[in-house]
Motif scaffolding. Structure first.
Motif, short mmCIF file in Angstrom:
data_model
loop_
_atom_site.label_atom_id
_atom_site.label_comp_id
_atom_site.label_asym_id
_atom_site.label_seq_id
_atom_site.Cartn_x
_atom_site.Cartn_y
_atom_site.Cartn_z
N HIS A 101 -94.03 -48.10 24.32
CA HIS A 101 -92.88 -49.03 24.12
C HIS A 101 -92.51 -49.10 22.71
O HIS A 101 -91.41 -49.18 22.37
N ASP A 102 -93.30 -49.03 21.79
CA ASP A 102 -92.93 -49.13 20.25
C ASP A 102 -92.25 -48.12 19.77
O ASP A 102 -91.28 -48.29 19.25
N GLU A 103 -92.70 -47.03 20.23
CA GLU A 103 -91.88 -45.54 19.94
C GLU A 103 -90.59 -45.56 20.49
O GLU A 103 -89.63 -45.20 19.97
N ALA A 104 -90.64 -45.86 21.66
CA ALA A 104 -89.39 -46.07 22.52
C ALA A 104 -88.28 -46.71 21.97
O ALA A 104 -86.99 -46.61 21.63
N THR A 105 -88.96 -47.96 21.48
CA THR A 105 -88.03 -49.05 20.79
C THR A 105 -87.74 -48.65 19.53
O THR A 105 -86.20 -48.76 19.18
N ALA A 106 -88.29 -47.90 18.62
CA ALA A 106 -87.95 -47.24 17.46
C ALA A 106 -86.63 -46.31 17.77
O ALA A 106 -85.66 -46.34 16.74
N LEU A 107 -86.85 -45.41 18.58
CA LEU A 107 -85.81 -44.58 18.79
C LEU A 107 -84.43 -45.04 19.29
O LEU A 107 -83.41 -44.65 18.84
N VAL A 108 -84.47 -46.25 20.34
CA VAL A 108 -83.22 -46.99 20.52
C VAL A 108 -82.94 -47.91 19.25
O VAL A 108 -81.43 -47.75 18.99
N LEU A 109 -83.58 -48.27 18.36
CA LEU A 109 -83.18 -48.96 17.20
C LEU A 109 -82.45 -47.95 16.21
O LEU A 109 -81.50 -48.12 15.60
N ALA A 110 -82.89 -46.77 16.35
CA ALA A 110 -82.58 -45.49 15.49
C ALA A 110 -81.21 -45.38 15.73
O ALA A 110 -80.16 -45.13 15.15
N GLU A 111 -81.06 -45.45 17.24
CA GLU A 111 -79.67 -44.80 17.56
C GLU A 111 -78.54 -46.02 17.63
O GLU A 111 -77.40 -45.71 17.21
N ILE A 112 -79.09 -47.29 17.56
CA ILE A 112 -78.17 -48.30 17.33
C ILE A 112 -77.81 -48.25 15.87
O ILE A 112 -76.46 -48.58 15.63
N GLY A 113 -78.74 -48.00 15.11
CA GLY A 113 -78.50 -48.06 13.68
C GLY A 113 -77.52 -47.14 13.41
O GLY A 113 -76.54 -47.19 12.49
N LEU A 114 -77.64 -45.65 13.91
CA LEU A 114 -76.51 -44.98 13.54
C LEU A 114 -75.11 -45.20 14.29
O LEU A 114 -74.12 -44.90 13.31
N LYS A 115 -75.01 -45.81 15.16
CA LYS A 115 -73.82 -46.43 15.54
C LYS A 115 -73.20 -47.31 14.70
O LYS A 115 -72.14 -47.25 14.51
N CYS A 116 -73.97 -48.01 14.31
CA CYS A 116 -73.62 -49.19 13.31
C CYS A 116 -72.99 -48.55 12.10
O CYS A 116 -72.10 -48.94 11.57
N HIS A 117 -73.86 -47.66 11.61
CA HIS A 117 -73.24 -46.62 10.38
C HIS A 117 -71.98 -45.95 10.70
O HIS A 117 -71.25 -46.00 9.65
N GLN A 118 -71.71 -45.57 11.77
CA GLN A 118 -70.58 -44.76 12.13
C GLN A 118 -69.63 -45.89 12.56
O GLN A 118 -68.36 -45.31 12.68
#
Length: 139
Positions: A101-118
C-alpha cells in the motif's frame, strides 16, 4: 505517544531524505501528503512534515507540492488500501512487481505531483518555492 521518541523519529526520517535532496536538479519536484491534524497519527505525521519543511527550506527546493491526505483516494476513486494497489496495477502506473500500500500510494502521489507541476491537476494543493522569498501558493 512518547513526544521525545516521536521527535527523534521525525529527525531520522528527514535525515533519510537528505541524500535525495543532495541530487536536486531543475527537474526535481517533491510531493508531500500533509496529515489531518485532528487524528493521533496526524499529530505524529505533522512533526515529520514540519521537519521535512525545514529540510526543504535549507536546500532551497524550488518545487514542493503539498497534497491533502484525501488526494490519493479522490484521484483514484478508491476506498481501501487494496483498491489503491489494484488501481496502480490496472492503470499501468506500476509494472513488474508486487507493491504494498505505501509503495502504491507513493506512485499515485508522484503522478499527482507531476500533474500539479504541469498545471493539469485541478484539485487542492499547495506549491511552495523555497528558492523564492514568497510563501506558498494554493491551487
Amino acid at each position: 505517544m512518547n513526544l521525545t521518541k516521536t521527535m527523534e523519529n521525525a529527525f531520522l526520517i528527514a535525515k533519510d531524505v537528505r541524500p535525495f535532496l543532495d541530487q536536486i536538479d531543475e527537474e526535481f519536484i517533491v510531493v508531500v501528503e500533509y496529515p489531518i491534524m485532528a487524528t493521533m497519527t496526524g499529530a505524529y505525521l505533522s512533526m515529520i512534515t514540519t521537519k521535512l519543511d525545514s529540510l526543504f527550506r535549507s536546500y532551497k527546493v524550488e518545487h514542493v507540492y503539498y497534497l491533502p491526505s484525501i488526494a490519493v483516494k479522490s484521484y483514484t476513486k478508491t476506498n481501501s488500501k487494496s483498491e489503491i494497489i489494484k488501481w496502480v496495477k490496472a492503470t499501468g502506473l506500476a509494472v513488474g512487481k508486487s507493491y504494498n500500500h505505501d509503495e502504491a500510494t507513493a506512485l499515485v502521489l508522484a503522478e499527482i505531483g507531476l500533474k500539479c507541476h504541469q498545471g493539469k491537476y485541478k484539485n487542492s494543493f499547495f506549491h511552495v518555492n523555497y528558492r523564492a522569498t514568497i510563501g506558498p501558493t494554493t491551487k
